[in-house]
Design a protein around this motif. Structure first.
Motif, mmCIF file in Angstrom:
data_model
loop_
_atom_site.group_PDB
_atom_site.id
_atom_site.type_symbol
_atom_site.label_atom_id
_atom_site.label_comp_id
_atom_site.label_asym_id
_atom_site.label_seq_id
_atom_site.Cartn_x
_atom_site.Cartn_y
_atom_site.Cartn_z
ATOM 1 N N UNK A 47 -43.982 12.204 22.079
ATOM 2 C CA UNK A 47 -44.805 11.751 21.156
ATOM 3 C C UNK A 47 -43.767 11.637 20.161
ATOM 4 N N UNK A 48 -42.835 12.638 19.900
ATOM 5 C CA UNK A 48 -41.487 11.913 19.213
ATOM 6 C C UNK A 48 -41.185 10.752 19.118
ATOM 7 N N UNK A 49 -41.063 10.121 19.811
ATOM 8 C CA UNK A 49 -40.542 8.645 21.030
ATOM 9 C C UNK A 49 -41.645 8.257 20.246
ATOM 10 N N UNK A 50 -43.117 8.104 20.515
ATOM 11 C CA UNK A 50 -43.788 7.396 19.499
ATOM 12 C C UNK A 50 -43.837 6.654 18.184
ATOM 13 N N UNK A 51 -43.504 7.750 17.837
ATOM 14 C CA UNK A 51 -43.841 7.860 16.416
ATOM 15 C C UNK A 51 -42.789 7.587 15.557
ATOM 16 N N UNK A 52 -40.818 7.422 15.899
ATOM 17 C CA UNK A 52 -40.021 7.084 15.851
ATOM 18 C C UNK A 52 -39.849 5.175 16.264
ATOM 19 N N UNK A 53 -40.442 4.619 17.124
ATOM 20 C CA UNK A 53 -40.838 3.538 17.346
ATOM 21 C C UNK A 53 -41.754 3.250 16.497
ATOM 22 N N UNK A 61 -39.095 10.765 7.675
ATOM 23 C CA UNK A 61 -40.837 11.998 7.175
ATOM 24 C C UNK A 61 -42.119 11.904 7.782
ATOM 25 N N UNK A 62 -42.276 10.990 8.473
ATOM 26 C CA UNK A 62 -43.339 11.000 9.241
ATOM 27 C C UNK A 62 -43.268 11.705 10.568
ATOM 28 N N UNK A 63 -42.395 11.542 11.279
ATOM 29 C CA UNK A 63 -42.503 12.867 12.480
ATOM 30 C C UNK A 63 -41.796 14.156 12.473
ATOM 31 N N UNK A 64 -41.303 14.745 11.324
ATOM 32 C CA UNK A 64 -41.092 16.003 11.162
ATOM 33 C C UNK A 64 -41.388 16.719 11.830
ATOM 34 N N UNK A 65 -42.919 16.646 11.819
ATOM 35 C CA UNK A 65 -43.938 17.683 12.954
ATOM 36 C C UNK A 65 -43.375 17.292 14.385
ATOM 37 N N UNK A 66 -43.996 16.455 14.042
ATOM 38 C CA UNK A 66 -43.197 16.141 16.173
ATOM 39 C C UNK A 66 -41.617 16.290 16.046
ATOM 40 N N UNK A 67 -41.004 16.094 15.780
ATOM 41 C CA UNK A 67 -39.791 17.466 16.389
ATOM 42 C C UNK A 67 -39.765 18.128 15.964
#
Length: 81
Positions: A47-53, A61-67
């Motif tokens: 989920x984290x990797x997909x968000x960054x891609x 900023x947008x993927x902070x919660x997933x990280x």
């Protein structure tokens, strides 16, 4: 002969300590399967990797919660991140 006497008085050498490995179930009871960091927490990792891609430049900023979720999962298995 002196070597024999000094080794007799010195006793047995201290056992070597292994460096801490969070992947070793004997050292880390939080990780009983012995997962390595690359294989631990696959759901939060993907989920984290997909968000960054997908998010590109705005990913920090947008993927902070997933990280944070992935770090919490890794910490729960005894990995220090």
């Amino acid at each position: 002969m002196l070597d024999k006497i000094t080794s007799w008085w010195a006793g047995a050498p201290a056992p070597e300590k292994k460096p801490y490995s969070p992947s070793d179930p004997k050292q880390n009871p939080l990780n009983p399967k012995g997962l390595k960091p690359c294989c631990a927490c696959p759901e939060t990792k993907s989920a984290r990797d997909n968000c960054f891609m997908q998010e590109g430049a705005e990913a920090d900023e947008k993927c902070k919660d997933l990280v944070k979720q992935h770090v919490a999962c890794m910490n729960a298995l005894g990995f220090k991140i």
